[in-house]
Design an enzyme around this catalytic site. Structure first.
Site, PDB file in Angstrom:
ATOM      1  N   ILE A  77       0.864  -1.190   0.000  1.00 30.80           N
ATOM      2  CA  ILE A  77       0.000   0.000   0.000  1.00 30.80           C
ATOM      3  C   ILE A  77       0.902   1.242   0.000  1.00 30.80           C
ATOM      4  O   ILE A  77       1.868   1.310   0.771  1.00 30.80           O
ATOM      5  CB  ILE A  77      -0.909  -0.009   1.249  1.00 30.80           C
ATOM      6  CG1 ILE A  77      -1.754  -1.281   1.283  1.00 30.80           C
ATOM      7  CG2 ILE A  77      -1.781   1.234   1.295  1.00 30.80           C
ATOM      8  CD1 ILE A  77      -2.455  -1.529   2.613  1.00 30.80           C
ATOM      9  N   GLU A 151      -3.160  -2.030 -12.175  1.00 32.11           N
ATOM     10  CA  GLU A 151      -2.701  -1.906 -10.792  1.00 32.11           C
ATOM     11  C   GLU A 151      -3.182  -3.133 -10.030  1.00 32.11           C
ATOM     12  O   GLU A 151      -4.376  -3.387  -9.946  1.00 32.11           O
ATOM     13  CB  GLU A 151      -3.258  -0.629 -10.163  1.00 32.11           C
ATOM     14  CG  GLU A 151      -2.750  -0.401  -8.760  1.00 32.11           C
ATOM     15  CD  GLU A 151      -3.173   0.955  -8.211  1.00 32.11           C
ATOM     16  OE1 GLU A 151      -3.977   1.639  -8.865  1.00 32.11           O
ATOM     17  OE2 GLU A 151      -2.692   1.313  -7.127  1.00 32.11           O
TER      18      GLU A 151
HETATM   19  N1  LIG Z   1       9.117   7.560  -5.527  1.00 34.57           N
HETATM   20  C1  LIG Z   1       8.361   8.324  -4.728  1.00 34.57           C
HETATM   21  N2  LIG Z   1       8.946   9.173  -3.868  1.00 34.57           N
HETATM   22  C2  LIG Z   1       8.200   9.925  -3.028  1.00 34.57           C
HETATM   23  N3  LIG Z   1       6.839   9.915  -2.979  1.00 34.57           N
HETATM   24  C3  LIG Z   1       6.210   9.078  -3.835  1.00 34.57           C
HETATM   25  C4  LIG Z   1       6.922   8.237  -4.741  1.00 34.57           C
HETATM   26  N4  LIG Z   1       6.021   7.515  -5.452  1.00 34.57           N
HETATM   27  C5  LIG Z   1       4.806   7.885  -5.013  1.00 34.57           C
HETATM   28  N5  LIG Z   1       4.912   8.822  -4.049  1.00 34.57           N
HETATM   29  C6  LIG Z   1       3.798   9.445  -3.287  1.00 34.57           C
HETATM   30  O1  LIG Z   1       3.407   8.467  -2.313  1.00 34.57           O
HETATM   31  C7  LIG Z   1       1.987   8.428  -2.190  1.00 34.57           C
HETATM   32  C8  LIG Z   1       1.494   7.034  -2.543  1.00 34.57           C
HETATM   33  O2  LIG Z   1       1.752   6.801  -3.938  1.00 34.57           O
HETATM   34  P1  LIG Z   1       0.715   6.012  -4.843  1.00 34.57           P
HETATM   35  O3  LIG Z   1       1.249   6.016  -6.227  1.00 34.57           O
HETATM   36  O4  LIG Z   1      -0.658   6.535  -4.632  1.00 34.57           O
HETATM   37  O5  LIG Z   1       0.842   4.544  -4.193  1.00 34.57           O
HETATM   38  P2  LIG Z   1      -0.042   3.243  -4.400  1.00 34.57           P
HETATM   39  O6  LIG Z   1      -0.852   3.427  -5.653  1.00 34.57           O
HETATM   40  O7  LIG Z   1       0.950   2.129  -4.508  1.00 34.57           O
HETATM   41  O8  LIG Z   1      -0.895   3.117  -3.186  1.00 34.57           O
HETATM   42  C9  LIG Z   1       1.446   9.520  -3.085  1.00 34.57           C
HETATM   43  O9  LIG Z   1       1.251  10.660  -2.302  1.00 34.57           O
HETATM   44  C10 LIG Z   1       2.565   9.728  -4.124  1.00 34.57           C
HETATM   45  O10 LIG Z   1       2.577  11.049  -4.606  1.00 34.57           O
HETATM   46  N1  LIG Z   2      -7.365  -6.804  -2.143  1.00 31.73           N
HETATM   47  C1  LIG Z   2      -7.173  -5.593  -1.565  1.00 31.73           C
HETATM   48  C2  LIG Z   2      -6.616  -4.553  -2.297  1.00 31.73           C
HETATM   49  C3  LIG Z   2      -6.461  -3.324  -1.683  1.00 31.73           C
HETATM   50  N2  LIG Z   2      -6.859  -3.153  -0.407  1.00 31.73           N
HETATM   51  C4  LIG Z   2      -6.764  -1.830   0.216  1.00 31.73           C
HETATM   52  C5  LIG Z   2      -5.383  -1.367   0.556  1.00 31.73           C
HETATM   53  C6  LIG Z   2      -5.480   0.121   0.432  1.00 31.73           C
HETATM   54  O1  LIG Z   2      -6.010   0.687   1.630  1.00 31.73           O
HETATM   55  C7  LIG Z   2      -6.499   0.328  -0.677  1.00 31.73           C
HETATM   56  C8  LIG Z   2      -5.918   0.631  -2.028  1.00 31.73           C
HETATM   57  O2  LIG Z   2      -4.636   0.075  -2.149  1.00 31.73           O
HETATM   58  P1  LIG Z   2      -3.375   0.906  -2.739  1.00 31.73           P
HETATM   59  O3  LIG Z   2      -3.648   1.023  -4.204  1.00 31.73           O
HETATM   60  O4  LIG Z   2      -3.348   2.230  -2.076  1.00 31.73           O
HETATM   61  O5  LIG Z   2      -2.191   0.057  -2.435  1.00 31.73           O
HETATM   62  O6  LIG Z   2      -7.239  -0.883  -0.726  1.00 31.73           O
HETATM   63  C9  LIG Z   2      -7.400  -4.217   0.309  1.00 31.73           C
HETATM   64  O7  LIG Z   2      -7.749  -4.059   1.497  1.00 31.73           O
HETATM   65  N3  LIG Z   2      -7.555  -5.404  -0.296  1.00 31.73           N
END
Ligand SMILES: Nc1ncnc2c1ncn2[C@@H]1O[C@H](COP(=O)(O)OP(=O)(O)O)[C@@H](O)[C@H]1O
Ligand SMILES: Nc1ccn([C@H]2C[C@H](O)[C@@H](COP(=O)(O)O)O2)c(=O)n1
Length: 283
Positions: A77, A151
């Site tokens: 996450i 994703e």
């Molecule tokens: N390489 C990085 N360095 C610093 N901050 C990052 C980086 N990649 C993503 N972020 C920031 O971290 C947070 C989570 O990123 P996100 O892409 O939404 O993660 P995920 O989709 O895996 O949950 C966001 O606020 C994003 O802008």
């Molecule tokens: N099977 C899953 C997939 C995701 N989640 C939760 C984890 C995060 O709170 C949110 C979105 O995930 P992210 O894209 O931010 O890594 O959904 C879960 O509980 N179960």
């Protein structure tokens, strides 16, 4: 069960339990091998644990029956998956599918994601049932593009999140059994194949920092231990390859670095990521 501020908290790392999976697990996947790539990315390939390619006759095809490459971006996450997808969406002519988090936060006015974080033992099955459906919809959605970047996947939903709920004692065995039966039926009857997994490898500490910065309302309750448990399950599945079947070759991107360095890695690995059929770099 501990109760904190009226909310049920998590017991994350209960003993390991793996019954009920129709998939062969440890013995089968241990033949996975790995090598270090010059670009800094590590690749893990496990031929014996891949789904058959092409899918066996009789399996429901993706809508339209077309052949396309599917790349799944996996990781903890807040590891940077959405950011990665946004980068490739801007620079490449491929279909990019983010996780349908908006649906998980609002189904007919209900928020199963928020409910799950408030009381995992009560709402974990509800959320994961809906996630399994929405991820299946993602995998089978028709597309005019030859390549899809997603994703996560229905695979990580089961092998990481359902598994964590079960192992931590937050999902009763009967709920786990029902979800497992559904998942196994899907695997056997519907084409949910994946051609490449890109694993954004981060430390739980990095994710915790990014999670706090992102500040998604429902996730304010997430403790560090939860990210550690999710990290551990990813490592077993994709790096050690000793827990559950790995549906595709794995390209590991070290993703603790700042954005500039990460983008450099995406560029260095662009061809590998966008040519999943090219197995030259595989063992
Ligand atoms: N390489 C990085 N360095 C610093 N901050 C990052 C980086 N990649 C993503 N972020 C920031 O971290 C947070 C989570 O990123 P996100 O892409 O939404 O993660 P995920 O989709 O895996 O949950 C966001 O606020 C994003 O802008
Ligand atoms: N099977 C899953 C997939 C995701 N989640 C939760 C984890 C995060 O709170 C949110 C979105 O995930 P992210 O894209 O931010 O890594 O959904 C879960 O509980 N179960």
């Amino acid at each position: 069960m501990l109760v904190l501020k009226g909310l049920r908290t998590w017991s994350f790392l209960a003993g390991s339990r793996y019954p009920g999976s129709a998939w062969p697990t440890r013995a089968l996947v241990q033949s996975g091998r790995r090598k270090k790539l010059s670009s800094g990315a590590r690749e893990h390939y496990c031929t014996t644990s891949r789904f058959p390619d092409p899918p066996p006759a009789g399996k429901l095809q993706k809508s339209g029956g077309e052949t396309k490459s599917v790349i799944c971006i996996e990781g903890n996450i807040a590891s940077g998956k959405t950011t990665c997808l946004e980068y490739f969406a801007k620079t490449t002519n491929i279909e990019v599918l983010e996780e349908p988090v908006a649906k998980w936060r609002n189904i007919r006015g209900h928020n199963p994601l928020g409910l799950m974080y408030q009381d995992a033992a009560r709402w974990g099955i509800t959320l994961q049932t809906y996630i399994q459906l929405t991820m299946l919809q993602r995998h089978t959605r028709p597309s005019r593009y030859p390549m899809r970047m997603m994703e996560r996947s229905i695979h990580s939903a089961k092998y990481i999140f359902v598994e964590n709920l079960y192992q931590s004692g937050n999902m009763p065995e009967v709920d786990y059994a029902v979800l497992t039966e559904w998942f196994n039926w899907i695997v056997e009857n519907i084409d949910i194949s994946v051609d490449l997994i890109v694993y954004l490898h981060t430390s739980p500490e990095t994710c915790y920092k990014r999670l706090k910065e992102r500040c998604r309302e429902e996730e304010k309750l997430i403790p560090m231990e939860y990210l550690e448990a999710i990290h551990h399950l990813h490592e077993e599945w994709l790096i050690q390859q000793n827990s559950f079947p790995v549906p595709a070759p794995v390209l590991v991107i070290e993703a603790d670095d700042d954005l500039t360095k990460i983008i450099r890695q995406y560029e260095e690995n662009r061809t590998r990521i966008l040519t999943p059929s090219n197995k030259q770099w595989c063992l």
